[in-house]
Enzyme design. Structure first.
Site, PDB file in Angstrom:
ATOM      1  N   LEU A 128       0.828  -1.212   0.000  1.00  0.00           N
ATOM      2  CA  LEU A 128       0.000   0.000   0.000  1.00  0.00           C
ATOM      3  C   LEU A 128       0.860   1.258   0.000  1.00  0.00           C
ATOM      4  CD1 LEU A 128      -2.860   1.403   0.402  1.00  0.00           C
ATOM      5  CD2 LEU A 128      -2.146   1.545   2.793  1.00  0.00           C
TER       6      LEU A 128
ATOM      7  N   ALA B 183       2.584   8.471  -0.613  1.00  0.00           N
ATOM      8  CA  ALA B 183       1.253   8.036  -0.165  1.00  0.00           C
ATOM      9  C   ALA B 183       1.396   7.157   1.063  1.00  0.00           C
ATOM     10  CB  ALA B 183       0.530   7.283  -1.286  1.00  0.00           C
TER      11      ALA B 183
ATOM     12  N   GLN C 104      14.450   3.309  31.914  1.00  0.00           N
ATOM     13  CA  GLN C 104      14.881   4.145  33.034  1.00  0.00           C
ATOM     14  C   GLN C 104      15.123   3.301  34.281  1.00  0.00           C
ATOM     15  OE1 GLN C 104      15.385   7.274  32.257  1.00  0.00           O
ATOM     16  NE2 GLN C 104      16.111   7.999  34.234  1.00  0.00           N
TER      17      GLN C 104
ATOM     18  N   GLY D 150      18.384   1.682  34.021  1.00  0.00           N
ATOM     19  CA  GLY D 150      19.550   2.560  34.028  1.00  0.00           C
ATOM     20  C   GLY D 150      20.444   2.287  32.827  1.00  0.00           C
TER      21      GLY D 150
ATOM     22  N   GLU E  30       0.371   0.969  10.349  1.00  0.00           N
ATOM     23  CA  GLU E  30      -1.055   0.624  10.232  1.00  0.00           C
ATOM     24  C   GLU E  30      -1.951   1.728  10.787  1.00  0.00           C
ATOM     25  OE1 GLU E  30      -2.674  -3.213  10.318  1.00  0.00           O
ATOM     26  OE2 GLU E  30      -0.755  -4.224  10.361  1.00  0.00           O
TER      27      GLU E  30
END
Length: 392
Positions: A130, A135, A347, A350, A374
């Site tokens: 697609l 597009a 996080q 670390g 999608e």
């Protein structure tokens, strides 16, 4: 860590499926995930095993080699895989939603008989072409063309970001193309149709794979079509209905992507909880720190909300009721949950969270596309706004 599946309405068969795929994911998928990501390699042996488990045939009728299940069953499998490896989860999602489902939904009996058995067994994969350079969200801007000439479609154009398009077992790509004007398509009165283009057809070039930020073990290529000739009967569905058919396929696919995102969010949560319990900081476990507890609690709430959202959309779809708005809500909520949980998990980890050997690092790279592919977050918001009756 997961919800009590029975509490959200799953029957015994569905719980067994979820548990079976979860075990497969931990025992087979997870051990190879780091190396597959590092080498940008789709493990076709694992894909074969997924096929043997019946995962590619879950929502299809038994007459074509399917499992006779539904979209909820497919989502359960995708979610379980995505906990440990989003690349293989998207391989399944795209293989079903974008590869086999258009054939099942819109194909002739001859097309179904020819293509579905090998797709539903996992022996073959297929892609859906697609997106183009000009597009993306505006699919009505499609520039690829197809014209009839002596009983054959002559296709010219290009596609990009096409999943499962260039593997050794890819059988075909279904492409959208402008076949005329003043039809039932979209965008400037274009008549947009879908055409099956087998891999290996002269003029059909699968270009080198992308060097992506994430989903590195997923197969993704740009495609070039130059005077590609395929039989007239390779038209999929009614001429001029390609755009409308695509939108319905995309609505379903958003449910599956939401399930994938939920699995990713859960994988991040599980890894972060385990790490926080083991990690000692200033003489005590990180999990005893209120800030870490609050972070993990928010991550837990996101997983729960995302799961409820995609389950609801899947049940509406399986009941034959309108579900487009609920699918958009599910994708919006779950995509943000995956990205937020990946950030928070990184996080918690670390410095280790910045190392690709840890699953949270891969989820951090992988999850951003869940807010884009999608249908972007902005597209989902637009669908939801239209559901509120807001014109635009």
């Amino acid at each position: 860590m997961t919800d009590d599946l029975s509490s959200i309405g799953l029957d015994e068969e569905q719980r067994e499926l979820a548990g079976m795929v979860r075990d497969f994911a931990e025992q087979v998928v997870a051990p190879q995930a780091y190396e597959a990501d590092r080498t940008h390699t789709l493990n076709l042996d694992v894909v074969r095993q997924m096929g043997e488990l019946g995962l590619f045939g879950l929502p299809f009728p038994e007459e074509h080699g399917g499992q006779g299940g539904d979209y909820l069953a497919l989502g359960l499998a995708i979610e379980a895989l995505a906990r440990v490896d989003q690349s293989l989860a998207i391989t399944l999602e795209a293989g079903v939603s974008l590869g086999a489902m258009p054939i099942h939904r819109f194909g002739t009996q001859e097309q179904k008989a020819e293509y579905l058995p090998s797709l539903l067994s996992g022996e073959n994969l297929a892609g859906f072409g697609l997106t183009e350079p000009e597009a993306g969200s505006d699919a009505g801007a499609t520039r690829t063309t197809a014209r009839l000439d002596d009983g054959e479609w002559v296709v010219n154009g290009s596609k990009q970001f096409i999943t499962n398009s260039g593997t050794p077992i890819t059988r075909f790509v279904t492409v959208t193309a402008v076949t005329g004007s003043q039809g039932q398509g979209a965008g400037d009165g274009k008549e947009i149709s879908t055409i099956i283009v087998p891999n290996g057809t002269p003029g059909f070039t699968v270009e080198p794979a992308y060097d992506k930020v994430g989903w590195n073990a997923s197969d993704t290529h740009p495609l070039t079509l130059q005077d590609v000739r395929v039989p007239e009967e390779n038209l999929l569905g009614v001429r001029g209905r390609g755009f409308k058919n695509f939108l319905s396929i995309l609505d379903e696919g958003r449910i599956a992507i939401a399930a994938l995102a939920t699995g990713a969010a859960e994988g991040c949560l599980e890894a972060a909880v385990d790490y926080a319990k083991k990690r000692t900081v200033f003489g005590s476990a990180l999990s005893t720190r209120q800030n870490a507890q609050f972070t993990l609690a928010r991550m837990r709430a996101r997983v729960h909300t995302a799961r409820l959202a995609w389950h609801h959309a899947a049940r509406l779809r399986d009941a034959g009721r309108p579900f487009a708005e609920q699918a958009a809500i599910a994708k919006l909520v779950s995509g943000e949950a995956a990205m937020d949980n990946a950030r928070d998990a990184t996080q918690i980890f670390g410095g280790n969270g910045f190392m690709n050997e840890y699953p949270v690092a891969r989820h951090y790279r992988d999850s951003k596309i869940l807010e884009i592919g999608e249908g972007t977050t902005e597209v989902q918001l637009l669908v939801i706004a239209r559901g509120l009756g807001l014109a635009g």
